[in-house]
Structures are given as C-alpha cells and as structure tokens.
Design a protein around this motif. Sequence first.
Motif, PDB file in Angstrom:
ATOM      1  N   GLY A 236      56.030  27.229  22.182  1.00 40.47           N
ATOM      2  CA  GLY A 236      56.029  28.690  22.060  1.00 40.47           C
ATOM      3  C   GLY A 236      55.144  29.354  23.099  1.00 40.47           C
ATOM      4  O   GLY A 236      54.731  28.720  24.081  1.00 40.47           O
ATOM      5  N   ARG A 237      54.827  30.636  22.875  1.00 37.71           N
ATOM      6  CA  ARG A 237      53.933  31.347  23.798  1.00 37.71           C
ATOM      7  C   ARG A 237      53.071  32.324  23.017  1.00 37.71           C
ATOM      8  O   ARG A 237      53.449  32.799  21.937  1.00 37.71           O
ATOM      9  CB  ARG A 237      54.723  32.059  24.895  1.00 37.71           C
ATOM     10  N   ILE A 238      51.895  32.597  23.589  1.00 36.59           N
ATOM     11  CA  ILE A 238      50.960  33.536  22.959  1.00 36.59           C
ATOM     12  C   ILE A 238      50.655  34.619  23.978  1.00 36.59           C
ATOM     13  O   ILE A 238      50.555  34.325  25.176  1.00 36.59           O
ATOM     14  CB  ILE A 238      49.696  32.780  22.473  1.00 36.59           C
ATOM     15  N   PHE A 239      50.547  35.874  23.531  1.00 38.02           N
ATOM     16  CA  PHE A 239      50.284  36.959  24.482  1.00 38.02           C
ATOM     17  C   PHE A 239      49.616  38.126  23.761  1.00 38.02           C
ATOM     18  O   PHE A 239      49.537  38.131  22.527  1.00 38.02           O
ATOM     19  CB  PHE A 239      51.577  37.417  25.170  1.00 38.02           C
ATOM     20  N   VAL A 240      49.138  39.077  24.550  1.00 39.40           N
ATOM     21  CA  VAL A 240      48.461  40.222  23.931  1.00 39.40           C
ATOM     22  C   VAL A 240      48.891  41.530  24.586  1.00 39.40           C
ATOM     23  O   VAL A 240      49.084  41.604  25.802  1.00 39.40           O
ATOM     24  CB  VAL A 240      46.914  40.040  23.989  1.00 39.40           C
ATOM     25  N   ASN A 241      49.078  42.544  23.749  1.00 41.01           N
ATOM     26  CA  ASN A 241      49.241  43.919  24.225  1.00 41.01           C
ATOM     27  C   ASN A 241      47.977  44.636  23.782  1.00 41.01           C
ATOM     28  O   ASN A 241      47.578  44.505  22.618  1.00 41.01           O
ATOM     29  CB  ASN A 241      50.449  44.593  23.565  1.00 41.01           C
ATOM     30  N   SER A 242      47.366  45.353  24.709  1.00 38.89           N
ATOM     31  CA  SER A 242      46.101  45.979  24.313  1.00 38.89           C
ATOM     32  C   SER A 242      45.805  47.218  25.150  1.00 38.89           C
ATOM     33  O   SER A 242      46.211  47.296  26.313  1.00 38.89           O
ATOM     34  CB  SER A 242      44.973  44.953  24.490  1.00 38.89           C
ATOM     35  N   VAL A 243      45.129  48.173  24.545  1.00 42.39           N
ATOM     36  CA  VAL A 243      44.663  49.343  25.282  1.00 42.39           C
ATOM     37  C   VAL A 243      43.165  49.447  25.015  1.00 42.39           C
ATOM     38  O   VAL A 243      42.731  49.468  23.849  1.00 42.39           O
ATOM     39  CB  VAL A 243      45.376  50.637  24.815  1.00 42.39           C
ATOM     40  N   GLU A 244      42.387  49.466  26.095  1.00 41.92           N
ATOM     41  CA  GLU A 244      40.941  49.510  25.947  1.00 41.92           C
ATOM     42  C   GLU A 244      40.535  50.737  25.122  1.00 41.92           C
ATOM     43  O   GLU A 244      41.011  51.853  25.370  1.00 41.92           O
ATOM     44  CB  GLU A 244      40.287  49.562  27.335  1.00 41.92           C
ATOM     45  N   GLY A 245      39.717  50.497  24.128  1.00 40.80           N
ATOM     46  CA  GLY A 245      39.234  51.608  23.290  1.00 40.80           C
ATOM     47  C   GLY A 245      40.182  51.977  22.155  1.00 40.80           C
ATOM     48  O   GLY A 245      39.823  52.748  21.269  1.00 40.80           O
ATOM     49  N   LYS A 246      41.380  51.415  22.182  1.00 42.38           N
ATOM     50  CA  LYS A 246      42.364  51.767  21.137  1.00 42.38           C
ATOM     51  C   LYS A 246      42.666  50.592  20.198  1.00 42.38           C
ATOM     52  O   LYS A 246      42.892  50.776  19.012  1.00 42.38           O
ATOM     53  CB  LYS A 246      43.686  52.203  21.798  1.00 42.38           C
ATOM     54  N   GLY A 247      42.719  49.385  20.756  1.00 44.17           N
ATOM     55  CA  GLY A 247      43.014  48.222  19.920  1.00 44.17           C
ATOM     56  C   GLY A 247      43.876  47.199  20.615  1.00 44.17           C
ATOM     57  O   GLY A 247      44.327  47.406  21.738  1.00 44.17           O
ATOM     58  N   SER A 248      44.081  46.084  19.923  1.00 48.59           N
ATOM     59  CA  SER A 248      44.835  44.974  20.502  1.00 48.59           C
ATOM     60  C   SER A 248      45.893  44.477  19.533  1.00 48.59           C
ATOM     61  O   SER A 248      45.730  44.588  18.324  1.00 48.59           O
ATOM     62  CB  SER A 248      43.906  43.795  20.807  1.00 48.59           C
ATOM     63  N   ASP A 249      46.942  43.917  20.109  1.00 50.14           N
ATOM     64  CA  ASP A 249      48.007  43.337  19.313  1.00 50.14           C
ATOM     65  C   ASP A 249      48.245  41.927  19.858  1.00 50.14           C
ATOM     66  O   ASP A 249      48.864  41.753  20.900  1.00 50.14           O
ATOM     67  CB  ASP A 249      49.267  44.219  19.470  1.00 50.14           C
ATOM     68  N   PHE A 250      47.688  40.946  19.171  1.00 45.72           N
ATOM     69  CA  PHE A 250      47.867  39.555  19.595  1.00 45.72           C
ATOM     70  C   PHE A 250      49.109  38.979  18.928  1.00 45.72           C
ATOM     71  O   PHE A 250      49.267  39.103  17.710  1.00 45.72           O
ATOM     72  CB  PHE A 250      46.647  38.715  19.219  1.00 45.72           C
ATOM     73  N   CYS A 251      50.006  38.389  19.725  1.00 46.91           N
ATOM     74  CA  CYS A 251      51.271  37.878  19.190  1.00 46.91           C
ATOM     75  C   CYS A 251      51.492  36.431  19.618  1.00 46.91           C
ATOM     76  O   CYS A 251      51.023  36.030  20.678  1.00 46.91           O
ATOM     77  CB  CYS A 251      52.456  38.654  19.752  1.00 46.91           C
ATOM     78  N   PHE A 252      52.199  35.697  18.765  1.00 48.95           N
ATOM     79  CA  PHE A 252      52.728  34.424  19.252  1.00 48.95           C
ATOM     80  C   PHE A 252      54.173  34.260  18.807  1.00 48.95           C
ATOM     81  O   PHE A 252      54.588  34.828  17.794  1.00 48.95           O
ATOM     82  CB  PHE A 252      51.869  33.211  18.850  1.00 48.95           C
ATOM     83  N   GLU A 253      54.899  33.516  19.622  1.00 49.45           N
ATOM     84  CA  GLU A 253      56.276  33.169  19.300  1.00 49.45           C
ATOM     85  C   GLU A 253      56.336  31.650  19.216  1.00 49.45           C
ATOM     86  O   GLU A 253      55.855  30.981  20.126  1.00 49.45           O
ATOM     87  CB  GLU A 253      57.204  33.608  20.438  1.00 49.45           C
ATOM     88  N   ILE A 254      56.888  31.149  18.105  1.00 54.35           N
ATOM     89  CA  ILE A 254      57.046  29.684  18.017  1.00 54.35           C
ATOM     90  C   ILE A 254      58.453  29.344  17.522  1.00 54.35           C
ATOM     91  O   ILE A 254      59.061  30.151  16.813  1.00 54.35           O
ATOM     92  CB  ILE A 254      55.999  29.021  17.073  1.00 54.35           C
ATOM     93  N   PRO A 255      58.933  28.183  17.891  1.00 54.40           N
ATOM     94  CA  PRO A 255      60.241  27.796  17.366  1.00 54.40           C
ATOM     95  C   PRO A 255      60.151  27.535  15.868  1.00 54.40           C
ATOM     96  O   PRO A 255      59.160  26.966  15.394  1.00 54.40           O
ATOM     97  CB  PRO A 255      60.574  26.512  18.109  1.00 54.40           C
ATOM     98  N   LYS A 256      61.164  27.976  15.134  1.00 60.89           N
ATOM     99  CA  LYS A 256      61.190  27.759  13.674  1.00 60.89           C
ATOM    100  C   LYS A 256      61.302  26.268  13.366  1.00 60.89           C
ATOM    101  O   LYS A 256      60.668  25.756  12.483  1.00 60.89           O
ATOM    102  CB  LYS A 256      62.385  28.523  13.090  1.00 60.89           C
ATOM    103  N   MET A 257      62.115  25.604  14.153  1.00 66.25           N
ATOM    104  CA  MET A 257      62.247  24.155  13.985  1.00 66.25           C
ATOM    105  C   MET A 257      61.724  23.501  15.251  1.00 66.25           C
ATOM    106  O   MET A 257      62.425  23.433  16.269  1.00 66.25           O
ATOM    107  CB  MET A 257      63.725  23.761  13.768  1.00 66.25           C
ATOM    108  N   ASN A 258      60.471  23.089  15.208  1.00 63.97           N
ATOM    109  CA  ASN A 258      59.861  22.476  16.377  1.00 63.97           C
ATOM    110  C   ASN A 258      60.396  21.059  16.556  1.00 63.97           C
ATOM    111  O   ASN A 258      60.524  20.322  15.596  1.00 63.97           O
ATOM    112  CB  ASN A 258      58.346  22.447  16.167  1.00 63.97           C
ATOM    113  N   LYS A 259      60.706  20.748  17.796  1.00 70.21           N
ATOM    114  CA  LYS A 259      61.215  19.386  18.054  1.00 70.21           C
ATOM    115  C   LYS A 259      60.107  18.371  17.812  1.00 70.21           C
ATOM    116  O   LYS A 259      58.944  18.674  18.096  1.00 70.21           O
ATOM    117  CB  LYS A 259      61.684  19.277  19.512  1.00 70.21           C
ATOM    118  N   PRO A 260      60.415  17.188  17.289  1.00 68.61           N
ATOM    119  CA  PRO A 260      59.363  16.192  17.085  1.00 68.61           C
ATOM    120  C   PRO A 260      58.696  15.863  18.416  1.00 68.61           C
ATOM    121  O   PRO A 260      59.389  15.808  19.431  1.00 68.61           O
ATOM    122  CB  PRO A 260      60.124  14.967  16.562  1.00 68.61           C
ATOM    123  N   ASN A 261      57.336  15.678  18.408  1.00 73.26           N
ATOM    124  CA  ASN A 261      56.679  15.377  19.691  1.00 73.26           C
ATOM    125  C   ASN A 261      56.409  13.882  19.867  1.00 73.26           C
ATOM    126  O   ASN A 261      56.757  13.083  19.044  1.00 73.26           O
ATOM    127  CB  ASN A 261      55.395  16.178  19.885  1.00 73.26           C
TER     128      ASN A 261
END
Length: 261
Positions: A236-261
């Motif tokens: 998956g991936r992790i990322f952030v949307n943020s505005v200084e002084g206003k707040g942050s929105d931290f998000c991640f996207e992951i596969p629902k069915m992760n392939k065996p590693n």
Amino acid sequence: FLGRAIPIKDQDGEVVQWIGTCTDIDEFKQFQQQKDNFLGIASHELKTPLTSLKLYSQFLEKNLRKREDDNNAVVALKMDEQINKLNNLINDLLDVTKIQNGKILLNNSDFDFEELVTEVVEEQQMSTRHKIEVESDNSVGTVYSDRHRISQVISNLISNAVKYSPDSDKILITSKLTNNNTILFSVKDFGIGIPENKKDRVFEQYYRVSGSKEHTFPGLGLGLYISSEIIKRTGGRIFVNSVEGKGSDFCFEIPKMNKPN
Ligand code: ADP
C-alpha cells in the motif's frame, strides 16, 4: 567505494569538464553497522527490566485500589502510563533495528477492519480529551493483512493527531473501500499542520519538523517512518494532506486481500 561525478560549467551553463571522485565508504558502513547493532542490543536490554517494572506497577495499582487507597492508586496508575510510554519508545527502536535487518515481516490473517478501528479508537479515547469521531459505512469488512501491524499504524496516526492538535478537540477517522481490493483509511486533525515543503519528509527516519514548537512535543521521529515501512510491505501507500496552522489528514491505502509474503 562511492563514485561521484561533478560537472564544471562555463559562464553559459555549458558543461566543460567533469571531475570524478572516489570515496572509500567501508569505514562509514562499519560505523553504521555498529550503531545499528548497539541500538538493537540496548533496546533489547532495556526491555527486560521494563517488563518487570510494568508487572510491579500493575500489581501495586490493583492492590491499592482494593484497599481503597485512592490517592496512591492514582500515582501507581500514572507510573503505569509512563512505563507504557517508555515501552512504546523502546518498541520503536526495536522496530527500526528490525527494518534495518529486513526482519519486519507481515504476519497476515483474516480480521474485521472496522472492528479493529473501533478497538484502537476506544483504547486511545481513554487517554485523551479529544473527541475521536469515526465515520464508516462498514463497507470494508474482512481483510487479509497483519492485524497487529495495522493496529500499530492506526494507533500511531491517532496519537500523532492528538499530540499535534493541542488547541483543538476533534479528530475525524474515516475508513472505506475505494475499489474491490483497496481500503482507504484517514485520520484528520485540526492542529498545527505541516509546512508544504516538509510534508514528504515526515516519513523519513528521525525526521521532525523543526520550528519554535519542536520542543513542545516529545518524540523520536520514528513513528511515521515505521508506519510507512509497514504500509509499504502490505503493497500500500501512506501520505498526508496538510495545511500549516489548519491541520493534517494522514491517510493510508492498503490492499483488502494482501498477497502472502
Ligand atoms: P514524532 O511524533 O515522535 O516526532 P513521527 O514520525 O510520528 O515522530 O512524526 C514525524 C514528524 O512529523 C513529527 O515530529 C511532526 O513534526 C510531524 N507530524 C506528525 N504527525 C503530525 C500531525 N498530525 N500534525 C502535524 N505534524 C505532524
């Protein structure tokens, strides 16, 4: 050896010459290795007495509460909270060593995603005055991933949202399925935010946004690094949307069915 080529340009910016350098980085690598080994051994050794200390403080708190010695029970509870903090710091250091040694492997199983979110939120809600609101259409359901590691990431994002929004009292959590096999999870706060040019750097090891407020918030700068390494391993991936002084929105996207590693 580390090779480098440096261009020499004339007044018009045309490259007229190249200078090549060759540096022996064996010593540097050895030093890095020693540092990593030390970190691993030190964290491991610190963990043993801390585990005993935790058992003693829990025993003390339980007994004082039974005797209705409320004041001392409160002190024992505070002691337990501080032990938990220390434990989390040491776990982070141990995780860094595991990442460096390639030993952070996912232990996948089926679990209910929304149930896990509720569990982590309830736990975090106990130690904050912030109102943590969860928005979910229960569309995610069962996922195949590492429950413990995903719980660690969610917990980390929520505790950061709490820590970096001292003047606000609300945190918004959302989780949903964006397509058949992708979960989008987000933690939004209304806190100090992150300057635009520092946004991508917060996932780097030991990186902390510097500024006048840096010392107000305790931390090692490892939580987001570890979280991003975990999310990467799910594919998956992790990322952030943020505005200084206003707040942050931290998000991640992951596969629902992760392939065996
Ligand atoms: P720590 O919180 O221990 O410093 P993290 O890796 O969790 O380490 O975060 C790295 C840095 O990213 C923090 O020091 C802080 O500057 C910034 N940061 C993380 N979460 C937030 C947030 N919710 N709001 C603002 N800044 C944040």
